[in-house]
Motif scaffolding. Sequence first.
Motif, PDB file in Angstrom:
ATOM      1  N   ARG A 185       0.852  -1.190   0.000  1.00 18.13           N
ATOM      2  CA  ARG A 185       0.000   0.000   0.000  1.00 18.13           C
ATOM      3  C   ARG A 185       0.888   1.239   0.000  1.00 18.13           C
ATOM      4  N   THR A 349      -2.572  -0.245  -4.471  1.00 20.00           N
ATOM      5  CA  THR A 349      -3.888  -0.834  -4.220  1.00 20.00           C
ATOM      6  C   THR A 349      -4.810  -0.733  -5.434  1.00 20.00           C
ATOM      7  N   PRO A 438      -7.798  -8.908  -1.307  1.00 19.47           N
ATOM      8  CA  PRO A 438      -7.856  -7.832  -0.310  1.00 19.47           C
ATOM      9  C   PRO A 438      -6.833  -6.724  -0.549  1.00 19.47           C
ATOM     10  N   SER A 439      -5.841  -6.969  -1.386  1.00 19.20           N
ATOM     11  CA  SER A 439      -4.847  -5.917  -1.650  1.00 19.20           C
ATOM     12  C   SER A 439      -5.323  -4.934  -2.721  1.00 19.20           C
ATOM     13  N   ASP A 441      -7.997  -2.223  -3.873  1.00 21.29           N
ATOM     14  CA  ASP A 441      -9.117  -1.357  -3.479  1.00 21.29           C
ATOM     15  C   ASP A 441      -9.884  -0.863  -4.696  1.00 21.29           C
ATOM     16  N   PRO A 623      -3.377   5.411  -0.686  1.00 18.36           N
ATOM     17  CA  PRO A 623      -4.042   4.194  -0.172  1.00 18.36           C
ATOM     18  C   PRO A 623      -4.793   4.416   1.135  1.00 18.36           C
ATOM     19  N   ARG A 626      -6.317   2.349   5.893  1.00 17.95           N
ATOM     20  CA  ARG A 626      -6.771   0.961   6.017  1.00 17.95           C
ATOM     21  C   ARG A 626      -7.292   0.456   4.670  1.00 17.95           C
ATOM     22  N   PRO A 627      -7.363  -0.863   4.514  1.00 28.41           N
ATOM     23  CA  PRO A 627      -7.911  -1.415   3.263  1.00 28.41           C
ATOM     24  C   PRO A 627      -9.278  -0.812   2.933  1.00 28.41           C
ATOM     25  N   GLY A 628      -9.475  -0.491   1.697  1.00 30.36           N
ATOM     26  CA  GLY A 628     -10.738   0.095   1.244  1.00 30.36           C
ATOM     27  C   GLY A 628     -10.729   1.607   1.202  1.00 30.36           C
ATOM     28  N   THR A 630      -8.573   3.671  -0.273  1.00 31.21           N
ATOM     29  CA  THR A 630      -7.831   4.310  -1.363  1.00 31.21           C
ATOM     30  C   THR A 630      -8.654   5.415  -2.028  1.00 31.21           C
TER      31      THR A 630
END
Length: 673
Positions: A185, A349, A438-439, A441, A623, A626-628, A630
């Motif tokens: 990320r 991402t 999951p990587s 976004d 990014p 946290r994941p999501g 981006t």
Amino acid sequence: MSESNTGGSDGKATFTRRRFIIGTVGVSAVAALGGTVVRAPRAVASGPPSGPPTTTLPLPTTTEPEQLLLTWGSDPAREVTVSWSAPGTVAQPAPTLAFSTRPITAHNPGWLIKLPDPKPLDVTQRYGEAASVSFADGLNGQTTYFYHVQLTALEPGTRYYYQVSDGAAAPSTAGASFETAPHGRAKFRFSSYGDLATPSWDLNTSGNIWHESCDNSWFAVTAIENPGDGKGAPLFHLLNGDLCYANLDVDNAPGVWRDFGNNVARSSAHRPWMPALGNHECEFGVDTMSGHPGSAAGGVAAQAAAGNYWNGPYGFGHYLSRFLLPDNGVTNWDGNRLRGNFYTFQVGTVKFISLDADDIIYQDGAANYVINTANTGPETTTTGAEIPNGTTTYIRFYTGGLQLDAKEDSLVPDYASGQPNLQTIWLEGTLAQARRDPSVDMIVVFMHQCAMSTSVPGNGSDLGIRQAWLPLFDKYEVDLVLSGHEHDYERTYPVRGYDAGEHGTVAAPNPGQVKGAAVDTRRPSVVTTEPQAFNGTPAWNTGEGTVYLVLGGGGTNGPTNTYGTDTADDKPQAKVITTRNAVVGTEATGFSKNGADSVEDAPWSAAINPTDAYGYSIFDVDPGQRPGETTITFQYFAIPAVTNEAGSAHDGTTTLPTQPTEKFVFGRRVGRP
Ligand SMILES: [Fe+2]
Ligand SMILES: [Fe+2]
């Protein structure tokens, strides 16, 4: 800045808003601030040529490496392909590549890779780590040479220096440095446009003017190396098809490609340029559609009449020789590997997907020889190859067929035929995998032709893309779709699904159509016309709807930035191609080809730029934490037409603006707590 000037009183979006017209404000602001004047080195030729050459001009017989070109491998953090060319029709004696994390010097020769002897382009074969590829142009007979080294196992986020050599007794070298993509990320910047063409005579290596040549093409490359906001060049560039229009110069395609290669090398030597196939990459030649030499009796003059009018596989021989792109692993029904026709890679991402829409569009006419004059003879080239009047390259379904799914009003791979469309199958698999990963976004698709465009002099919106790929973009929530093809700028609102009750109207009927009749255009449905705000910048939630950007302002001399309006209600209106506009006529009468057949109201059109046809896009990816999270901050910088753009030489200077005409944030958490 508000996107609308009339709002729904109930707080719901209404579709009565006038489009946001960009350009005027931006340009005057730029004039006030003062941009950077870029003056180009003048002068290969003594004066402007009268027009494109009509005979084959010789290419150099020297071997100094030029046209340096970087592209990503499948994993941009670890794989970069270094490509270059010889200037003309002589192969380099013993080409090599040296690379190192320190500058290449006598004391640091780097790792040395020797390239094999050149072999003619053969897409049925796998390429090794290093490959030398020759390609003989079908129409002018010139053979040119391309060298590729696929570097792997590189370190992420690391600068590498490289030097290529022709290996002559007194070697000539060229080199630069590049940075690999960051691992994981990370923030990065990329850029995009399509329809680049070649600079005009004064800025071309050759000193010639070609079809579509314009000095705006030079300034578009300059801009990528020094974007207007002063925040530095991107990590890589996306080139959305119609690279150089070599298929319009039937006697000199290799020479056009050379001028293109040297123009873009001012940037592509330093950072990857990732292309998508456009209609103008499809060229006439003397091969079968699969790229094998035509064998009709009568030699080269007889091939086109027998259907052997392709320049390498599907007409893409020059493109496939020049670019060695990430491998999609797909082998076509004819045995050709489809590496480079469409592909994917991930940076940070964001998953990027390059598509070849030539495979699914209705519109006819990549390479055309269509003259509406009775008893017109064939187009004859300097080698004696003949293209009969009425010939077009049409490659819809070249990777297999699609069939109607009435329930979704969509086109899906036609398994019943035994040869379903391989690109669409690959696309769905790639999208599904990306959304499981999951990587990843955000997903950015880039291709050439448009699902949505309101350009009047341009090509229009193609129902084929809406039927075949928009259902997949919806299902897998593609965030951005970038295109070119129209030589202008346009942005849509976020769209999802289609307006099932709506229809367009046949305006210019193809055979079998009736003028004025209702026609299904599968019009994309607007999700919202009201942007959110993200750190004070207007923002669109692309998890709710996909945003489509037309970015075809690379620099051709044929701007199309006049946009359609329904005069009855002053709302945006778009041309739509809903059936193939096939060539009609006979040799005795001459041949003609229709344009777009229908029109529709276009509530999806959010922004246009009637002021400037040219421009470039800068995308800054963050990014988040946290994941999501981006976000992609988008800036569109117009490039005013060069001073003599309307003149026959299409040359001159321009001022590169320091202010964007549009700035937006795209993200999937935008507007959510
Ligand atoms: Fe174009
Ligand atoms: Fe195009």
